[in-house]
Design a protein around this motif. Sequence first.
Motif, short mmCIF file in Angstrom:
data_model
loop_
_atom_site.label_atom_id
_atom_site.label_comp_id
_atom_site.label_asym_id
_atom_site.label_seq_id
_atom_site.Cartn_x
_atom_site.Cartn_y
_atom_site.Cartn_z
N SER A 126 0.82 -1.20 0.00
CA SER A 126 0.00 0.00 0.00
C SER A 126 0.86 1.26 0.00
N GLU A 127 1.90 1.26 0.82
CA GLU A 127 2.78 2.43 0.89
C GLU A 127 3.57 2.59 -0.41
N LEU A 128 3.95 1.48 -1.01
CA LEU A 128 4.68 1.54 -2.28
C LEU A 128 3.78 2.10 -3.38
N ALA A 129 2.53 1.68 -3.39
CA ALA A 129 1.58 2.20 -4.38
C ALA A 129 1.36 3.70 -4.17
N ALA A 130 1.21 4.12 -2.92
CA ALA A 130 0.99 5.53 -2.61
C ALA A 130 2.20 6.37 -3.03
N ALA A 131 3.38 5.77 -3.05
CA ALA A 131 4.59 6.48 -3.45
C ALA A 131 4.74 6.53 -4.97
N GLY A 132 3.80 5.89 -5.69
CA GLY A 132 3.83 5.95 -7.15
C GLY A 132 4.32 4.70 -7.83
N TYR A 133 4.42 3.59 -7.09
CA TYR A 133 4.91 2.34 -7.66
C TYR A 133 3.93 1.19 -7.38
N ASN A 135 2.98 -1.12 -9.25
CA ASN A 135 3.45 -2.36 -9.87
C ASN A 135 4.90 -2.66 -9.54
N GLY A 136 5.44 -1.96 -8.55
CA GLY A 136 6.82 -2.17 -8.17
C GLY A 136 7.79 -1.61 -9.20
N PHE A 137 9.01 -2.11 -9.20
CA PHE A 137 10.05 -1.66 -10.14
C PHE A 137 11.20 -2.65 -10.10
N ASP A 138 12.14 -2.47 -10.98
CA ASP A 138 13.34 -3.30 -11.02
C ASP A 138 14.49 -2.58 -10.32
N THR A 139 15.32 -3.32 -9.62
CA THR A 139 16.45 -2.72 -8.94
C THR A 139 17.56 -3.76 -8.78
N THR A 140 18.60 -3.41 -8.06
CA THR A 140 19.70 -4.34 -7.81
C THR A 140 20.04 -4.36 -6.32
N ILE A 141 20.61 -5.46 -5.90
CA ILE A 141 21.19 -5.58 -4.57
C ILE A 141 22.66 -5.94 -4.78
N THR A 142 23.55 -5.04 -4.42
CA THR A 142 24.98 -5.26 -4.61
C THR A 142 25.58 -5.71 -3.28
N THR A 143 26.40 -6.76 -3.35
CA THR A 143 26.93 -7.33 -2.12
C THR A 143 28.27 -7.99 -2.40
N ILE A 144 28.87 -8.54 -1.36
CA ILE A 144 30.03 -9.41 -1.48
C ILE A 144 29.64 -10.78 -0.96
N SER A 145 30.46 -11.79 -1.19
CA SER A 145 30.06 -13.16 -0.89
C SER A 145 29.71 -13.36 0.58
N SER A 146 30.42 -12.71 1.49
CA SER A 146 30.16 -12.91 2.92
C SER A 146 28.84 -12.31 3.37
N ASN A 147 28.27 -11.42 2.56
CA ASN A 147 26.98 -10.81 2.90
C ASN A 147 25.87 -11.22 1.94
N ASN A 148 26.15 -12.26 1.18
CA ASN A 148 25.17 -12.71 0.19
C ASN A 148 23.90 -13.26 0.86
N ASP A 149 24.04 -13.80 2.09
CA ASP A 149 22.87 -14.34 2.77
C ASP A 149 21.84 -13.25 3.06
N ILE A 150 22.31 -12.04 3.38
CA ILE A 150 21.39 -10.92 3.60
C ILE A 150 20.69 -10.58 2.29
N ILE A 161 6.60 -7.71 -2.46
CA ILE A 161 5.87 -6.45 -2.62
C ILE A 161 6.00 -5.89 -4.04
N GLY A 162 6.47 -6.73 -4.97
CA GLY A 162 6.49 -6.35 -6.38
C GLY A 162 7.76 -5.73 -6.88
N ILE A 163 8.80 -5.71 -6.08
CA ILE A 163 10.09 -5.16 -6.51
C ILE A 163 10.99 -6.30 -6.94
N ASN A 164 11.43 -6.28 -8.18
CA ASN A 164 12.30 -7.33 -8.71
C ASN A 164 13.76 -6.88 -8.57
N ALA A 165 14.50 -7.60 -7.77
CA ALA A 165 15.88 -7.21 -7.47
C ALA A 165 16.87 -8.26 -7.98
N GLU A 166 17.83 -7.81 -8.77
CA GLU A 166 18.92 -8.68 -9.22
C GLU A 166 20.06 -8.58 -8.22
#
Length: 297
Positions: A126-133, A135-150, A161-166
């Motif tokens: 609901s909050e994401l929709a109110a912010a103008g999204y 249908n969500g959006f595409d984004t990235t999560i950048t990490t290193i191997s030791s923090n890949n679990d997060i 919640i409809g956000i597609n993250a690579e």
Amino acid sequence: DSINIPIITDTTTQQAAITNGEIDFLNTSNATLIQTLNSMGIEDIAQDSPDLAEIKYIMFASGDEDSPFYDEAVRKAVMHAIDWDGYVQSLTGGLGIKTAQFGVPGAWSYDDSIQFPEYNVDEAKSELAAAGYPNGFDTTITTISSNNDIAVLLQASLKAIGINAEIKTLENSEFNAEKKEGVYDGGIITGQGASKMDFTANYIRLYSSKGVNYLNMMAHPEDYETALFGAQAAKTLDEKKTLLKEASRLLTNEHALVVPVAATYACCYSSGKFVDSGIYQTADSVVWTPEDLKLAK
């Protein structure tokens, strides 16, 4: 007399070394190894001190005007998608704690009156929709191997919640090369950092307009920096603690710039041959003074 400090990276070898008496002390934050050694009755002498904890966190590209996360409402929507209890269980094997602020109990910045954002996927949508999204959006999560679990947990939370993250897992050198000026594709990064009794210097160095890292990635709200630099200039300890708590609240809960998802305390296992080691009592072994070490009778 002499002190030998072997570097053992393999957890199976670490376990064998402490249980067979090949070493007298073993410090670790590995949840699997901790559970194993605890079940074997090996003594853990470490204390739960603010200077002995590690905080796992996520950080948004809040300072990048081209990123959806530039909008505070979007960042707060994501916070409602985080299953705080589930994250702690998955990331620490149930041995860590959840924390609603970048600090742990006992730290000067820690305020136990601060509440966790409610884990509510419908509210997040609901909050994401109110912010103008809607249908969500595409984004990235950048990490290193030791923090890949997060990153893996966060990817699932975002998908709900409809956000597609690579997930982009970089070598440490690549990740660090972007720290000063980079925005990591306008997405999110995951990290792990040392807890402190006094976070003032760390907050300024890492999460301020006068810092050395994340200068373009992170927003620097005026109220946050007023509290932070006020803590640095404080004349009394009470004043410093009050302002540092305010800076911590604004950093995490109010502006959702850096969001901690779990905290763990390091363990230090002992063979029992020595007493009064001082290791992992108030700070880590870097400040250990071996002259106090005595053979157990």
